[in-house]
Design a protein around this motif. Structure first.
Motif, PDB file in Angstrom:
ATOM      1  N   MET A 246       9.736  -0.545  -6.296  1.00 57.97           N
ATOM      2  CA  MET A 246       8.840  -0.414  -5.244  1.00 57.97           C
ATOM      3  C   MET A 246       9.194   0.066  -3.859  1.00 57.97           C
ATOM      4  SD  MET A 246       5.391  -2.688  -4.205  1.00 57.97           S
ATOM      5  CE  MET A 246       5.275  -3.168  -5.906  1.00 57.97           C
ATOM      6  N   GLN A 247      10.065  -0.600  -3.456  1.00 61.61           N
ATOM      7  CA  GLN A 247      11.012   0.008  -2.365  1.00 61.61           C
ATOM      8  C   GLN A 247      11.313   1.233  -2.418  1.00 61.61           C
ATOM      9  OE1 GLN A 247      12.684  -3.184   0.032  1.00 61.61           O
ATOM     10  NE2 GLN A 247      14.218  -1.756   0.717  1.00 61.61           N
ATOM     11  N   HIS A 248      12.090   1.574  -3.429  1.00 61.90           N
ATOM     12  CA  HIS A 248      12.781   2.878  -3.681  1.00 61.90           C
ATOM     13  C   HIS A 248      11.738   3.799  -3.702  1.00 61.90           C
ATOM     14  CE1 HIS A 248      15.229   6.267  -5.473  1.00 61.90           C
ATOM     15  NE2 HIS A 248      14.383   6.280  -6.377  1.00 61.90           N
ATOM     16  N   HIS A 249      10.558   3.746  -4.272  1.00 60.48           N
ATOM     17  CA  HIS A 249       9.445   4.791  -4.248  1.00 60.48           C
ATOM     18  C   HIS A 249       9.109   4.885  -2.690  1.00 60.48           C
ATOM     19  CE1 HIS A 249       9.566   5.748  -8.402  1.00 60.48           C
ATOM     20  NE2 HIS A 249       9.464   4.622  -8.742  1.00 60.48           N
ATOM     21  N   ALA A 250       8.757   3.819  -2.137  1.00 52.53           N
ATOM     22  CA  ALA A 250       8.271   3.816  -0.820  1.00 52.53           C
ATOM     23  C   ALA A 250       9.256   4.805   0.086  1.00 52.53           C
ATOM     24  CB  ALA A 250       8.181   2.521  -0.240  1.00 52.53           C
ATOM     25  N   GLN A 251      10.519   4.320  -0.032  1.00 46.61           N
ATOM     26  CA  GLN A 251      11.626   5.132   0.812  1.00 46.61           C
ATOM     27  C   GLN A 251      11.506   6.644   0.517  1.00 46.61           C
ATOM     28  OE1 GLN A 251      13.788   3.781   3.285  1.00 46.61           O
ATOM     29  NE2 GLN A 251      13.433   5.917   3.768  1.00 46.61           N
ATOM     30  N   PHE A 252      11.343   6.797  -0.856  1.00 41.57           N
ATOM     31  CA  PHE A 252      11.496   8.581  -1.211  1.00 41.57           C
ATOM     32  C   PHE A 252      10.018   9.097  -0.608  1.00 41.57           C
ATOM     33  CE2 PHE A 252      10.444  11.741  -4.389  1.00 41.57           C
ATOM     34  CZ  PHE A 252      11.389  12.146  -4.289  1.00 41.57           C
ATOM     35  N   TRP A 253       8.803   8.269  -0.360  1.00 37.89           N
ATOM     36  CA  TRP A 253       7.685   8.848  -0.009  1.00 37.89           C
ATOM     37  C   TRP A 253       8.111   9.254   1.555  1.00 37.89           C
ATOM     38  CZ3 TRP A 253       3.903  11.858  -1.109  1.00 37.89           C
ATOM     39  CH2 TRP A 253       2.805  11.704  -0.128  1.00 37.89           C
ATOM     40  N   ALA A 254       8.490   8.486   2.324  1.00 34.67           N
ATOM     41  CA  ALA A 254       8.817   8.288   3.608  1.00 34.67           C
ATOM     42  C   ALA A 254       9.824   9.680   3.805  1.00 34.67           C
ATOM     43  CB  ALA A 254       9.573   7.133   4.356  1.00 34.67           C
TER      44      ALA A 254
ATOM     45  N   LYS B  60       1.527   0.320  11.437  1.00 30.75           N
ATOM     46  CA  LYS B  60      -0.028   0.433  10.832  1.00 30.75           C
ATOM     47  C   LYS B  60       0.177   0.480   9.311  1.00 30.75           C
ATOM     48  CE  LYS B  60      -1.567   3.412  14.786  1.00 30.75           C
ATOM     49  NZ  LYS B  60      -2.445   4.467  15.096  1.00 30.75           N
ATOM     50  N   CYS B  61       1.274   0.444   8.684  1.00 26.45           N
ATOM     51  CA  CYS B  61       1.209   0.407   7.235  1.00 26.45           C
ATOM     52  C   CYS B  61       1.337  -0.807   6.796  1.00 26.45           C
ATOM     53  CB  CYS B  61       2.694   1.000   6.751  1.00 26.45           C
ATOM     54  SG  CYS B  61       2.436   2.872   7.333  1.00 26.45           S
ATOM     55  N   PHE B  62       0.640  -1.080   5.441  1.00 26.14           N
ATOM     56  CA  PHE B  62       0.692  -2.379   4.748  1.00 26.14           C
ATOM     57  C   PHE B  62       0.862  -2.021   3.346  1.00 26.14           C
ATOM     58  CE2 PHE B  62      -3.653  -1.351   5.679  1.00 26.14           C
ATOM     59  CZ  PHE B  62      -4.349  -1.532   4.265  1.00 26.14           C
ATOM     60  N   TRP B  63       0.992  -2.759   2.369  1.00 27.52           N
ATOM     61  CA  TRP B  63       1.017  -2.479   0.877  1.00 27.52           C
ATOM     62  C   TRP B  63       0.274  -3.597   0.200  1.00 27.52           C
ATOM     63  CZ3 TRP B  63       3.280  -5.216  -2.983  1.00 27.52           C
ATOM     64  CH2 TRP B  63       4.070  -6.555  -2.500  1.00 27.52           C
TER      65      TRP B  63
ATOM     66  N   ILE C  30       9.282  -5.481   1.666  1.00 23.37           N
ATOM     67  CA  ILE C  30       9.748  -3.905   1.609  1.00 23.37           C
ATOM     68  C   ILE C  30      10.068  -3.467   3.071  1.00 23.37           C
ATOM     69  CG2 ILE C  30       8.440  -1.785   1.076  1.00 23.37           C
ATOM     70  CD1 ILE C  30       6.807  -3.178  -0.762  1.00 23.37           C
ATOM     71  N   TRP C  31      10.927  -2.915   3.109  1.00 22.36           N
ATOM     72  CA  TRP C  31      11.818  -2.226   4.173  1.00 22.36           C
ATOM     73  C   TRP C  31      11.860  -0.867   4.251  1.00 22.36           C
ATOM     74  CZ3 TRP C  31      12.775  -5.163   8.724  1.00 22.36           C
ATOM     75  CH2 TRP C  31      12.688  -6.487   8.507  1.00 22.36           C
ATOM     76  N   ILE C  32      11.363   0.194   5.138  1.00 22.03           N
ATOM     77  CA  ILE C  32      11.722   1.369   4.926  1.00 22.03           C
ATOM     78  C   ILE C  32      12.551   1.854   6.270  1.00 22.03           C
ATOM     79  CG2 ILE C  32      10.426   3.575   4.861  1.00 22.03           C
ATOM     80  CD1 ILE C  32       8.186   2.298   3.416  1.00 22.03           C
ATOM     81  N   GLU C  33      13.245   2.837   6.115  1.00 22.24           N
ATOM     82  CA  GLU C  33      14.159   3.459   7.032  1.00 22.24           C
ATOM     83  C   GLU C  33      13.352   4.791   7.497  1.00 22.24           C
ATOM     84  OE1 GLU C  33      18.028   3.945   6.015  1.00 22.24           O
ATOM     85  OE2 GLU C  33      18.164   1.777   5.957  1.00 22.24           O
ATOM     86  N   ASP C  34      13.442   5.043   8.728  1.00 23.15           N
ATOM     87  CA  ASP C  34      13.068   6.156   9.531  1.00 23.15           C
ATOM     88  C   ASP C  34      14.234   7.471   9.478  1.00 23.15           C
ATOM     89  OD1 ASP C  34      14.390   5.604  11.493  1.00 23.15           O
ATOM     90  OD2 ASP C  34      12.801   4.958  12.886  1.00 23.15           O
ATOM     91  N   HIS C  35      14.097   8.551   9.857  1.00 18.96           N
ATOM     92  CA  HIS C  35      14.890   9.508   9.969  1.00 18.96           C
ATOM     93  C   HIS C  35      16.173   9.145  10.784  1.00 18.96           C
ATOM     94  CE1 HIS C  35      12.334  10.427  13.407  1.00 18.96           C
ATOM     95  NE2 HIS C  35      13.267  11.132  13.975  1.00 18.96           N
ATOM     96  N   ARG C  36      16.034   8.142  11.773  1.00 14.00           N
ATOM     97  CA  ARG C  36      17.196   7.694  12.505  1.00 14.00           C
ATOM     98  C   ARG C  36      17.921   6.587  12.001  1.00 14.00           C
ATOM     99  NH1 ARG C  36      12.971   8.685  16.326  1.00 14.00           N
ATOM    100  NH2 ARG C  36      13.304  10.201  17.836  1.00 14.00           N
ATOM    101  N   GLY C  37      17.327   6.066  10.648  1.00 14.37           N
ATOM    102  CA  GLY C  37      18.062   4.971  10.070  1.00 14.37           C
ATOM    103  C   GLY C  37      17.514   3.581  10.479  1.00 14.37           C
TER     104      GLY C  37
ATOM    105  N   ALA D   8      15.353   0.565  10.346  1.00 11.63           N
ATOM    106  CA  ALA D   8      14.401  -0.157   9.109  1.00 11.63           C
ATOM    107  C   ALA D   8      13.098  -0.885   9.814  1.00 11.63           C
ATOM    108  CB  ALA D   8      15.184  -0.966   8.386  1.00 11.63           C
ATOM    109  N   SER D   9      12.130  -0.685   9.098  1.00  8.76           N
ATOM    110  CA  SER D   9      10.901  -1.285   9.573  1.00  8.76           C
ATOM    111  C   SER D   9      10.415  -2.262   8.245  1.00  8.76           C
ATOM    112  CB  SER D   9       9.824  -0.448  10.130  1.00  8.76           C
ATOM    113  OG  SER D   9      10.331   0.219  11.083  1.00  8.76           O
ATOM    114  N   LYS D  10       9.766  -3.466   8.581  1.00  9.54           N
ATOM    115  CA  LYS D  10       9.166  -4.037   7.390  1.00  9.54           C
ATOM    116  C   LYS D  10       7.563  -3.568   7.354  1.00  9.54           C
ATOM    117  CE  LYS D  10       8.273  -8.846   5.725  1.00  9.54           C
ATOM    118  NZ  LYS D  10       8.380 -10.265   6.077  1.00  9.54           N
ATOM    119  N   ILE D  11       7.404  -3.539   5.879  1.00  6.32           N
ATOM    120  CA  ILE D  11       5.947  -2.941   5.760  1.00  6.32           C
ATOM    121  C   ILE D  11       5.237  -4.513   5.107  1.00  6.32           C
ATOM    122  CG2 ILE D  11       4.500  -1.724   4.225  1.00  6.32           C
ATOM    123  CD1 ILE D  11       6.512   0.000   6.088  1.00  6.32           C
TER     124      ILE D  11
END
Length: 337
Positions: free
Chosen positions: A1-9, A23-26, A51-58, A60-63
């Motif tokens: 699930m985290q992999h697909h969320a990161q891919f979407w980001a 503002k995001c939640f899952w 679930i943690w997603i990294e932005d373009h600067r690397g 990470a933020s918790k969803i």
């Protein structure tokens, strides 16, 4: 699930956009087969899944996780993945109570009270009514709150006969607004408008109507012929629309909408025939419809022999299924097989 969320980001970043992670939640939904139905499971263990997603600067933020029965509060309509509309109703009831309290403490002329009712209060409360399917009891609570505040301001006795209160002026009534009527007007008008526009929402509506048609097992268009009681189908938007049209003795004719056909002379829909039986209970119709969907049949001819004189015994063994080209929902086998 985290992999697909990161891919979407990452895909969002590639086109020059960015997520507001704060503002995001899952939410997650899962079903389990139970007595011929698929029931939504409660997955409290998701609370411990991060679930943690990294932005373009690397960075990470918790969803945040949100329970599947909780609504999205960021929209004009509180939407739940489970289609639960109780949070939206509670919001509108609280809004009606708050506005009515202000009205009670304000001095109005009769003309000003009418304008306030129609332009301010009703406009705010009924804003999402094109998409809601509140029950008659829920709408009655909204009516009560509004009437208690505005009838005295309009010089109308609270105990006045409701027929006179709701009737149009042309027939000697007062034409006091009714939230049940407003919901019907907005809901039916919205569906007809979207179908006439013929865009993406119209396509989604046609898919929903086709699925409801298949679930009903009827061979007449479900929104055109509303005479048959389809209470054996799970509640939803199309079923609510069907029930309201039946109550109003109305119908919606949709051109080029899919509808199953009878297979031979004297053939009839299975559910149509069963619903006409005297003394049949809604629960019995529900069980019969679940079995029908598992067997993937619509009319009696699909179960009968080639000569049409009888139905083979193996059709009722709980394992036989017809070879259908239609796209059926996943349906658990009948209980006890």
């Amino acid at each position: 699930m985290q992999h697909h969320a990161q891919f979407w980001a990452i895909l969002i970043t590639l086109v020059g956009q960015a997520f507001a992670f704060h503002k995001c939640f899952w939410q997650g939904l899962s079903w389990m087969p139970l007595a011929g139905y698929y029931m939504i499971q409660t997955r409290d263990k998701f609370r411990d899944l991060d679930i943690w997603i990294e932005d373009h600067r690397g960075k990470a933020s918790k969803i945040a996780y949100r329970h599947h029965d909780k609504p999205n509060d960021g929209l004009g309509l509180r939407l739940c993945p489970t289609a639960n509309q109780t949070p939206e109703f509670e919001k509108r009831l609280e809004q009606a109570t708050r506005l009515s309290s202000k009205v009670k403490n304000t001095s109005f002329k009769i003309s000003e009270a009418w304008i306030t009712l129609r332009v301010c209060v009703l406009a705010a409360i009924t804003y999402p009514f094109a998409l809601t399917r509140f029950t008659k009891r829920q709408l009655g609570k909204l009516n009560t709150v509004i009437e208690e505040a505005f009838l005295p301001k309009l010089g109308i006795n609270r105990k006045m006969n409701r027929v006179v209160l709701r009737a149009p002026v042309e027939l000697g009534g007062i034409a006091f607004p009714n939230t049940e009527t407003i919901q019907d007007q907005k809901g039916i008008t919205n569906v007809m408008r979207q179908l006439q526009l013929g865009k993406e929402i119209a396509t989604d509506l046609r898919i929903l109507i086709a699925q409801a048609q298949l679930d009903s097992g009827l061979t007449e268009p479900i929104l055109d012929d509303t005479s048959t009681n389809v209470g054996y189908i799970e509640p939803g938007m199309i079923m609510h629309l069907h029930d309201r049209l039946a109550k109003l003795d109305g119908s919606i004719v949709i051109e080029d909408q899919w509808c199953p056909k009878i297979q031979r002379v004297n053939d009839i829909s299975i559910m149509k025939k069963l619903s006409q039986l005297k003394g049949v209970k809604p629960r019995e119709l529900q069980h019969a419809n679940q079995c029908r969907k598992y067997m993937r049949v619509i009319t009696i001819a699909e179960m009968a022999s080639l000569c049409g004189t009888h139905i083979k015994p193996n059709r009722f063994n709980g394992r036989w299924r017809a070879k259908s080209r239609l796209k059926w929902n996943r349906q658990p086998p009948p209980t006890g097989t």
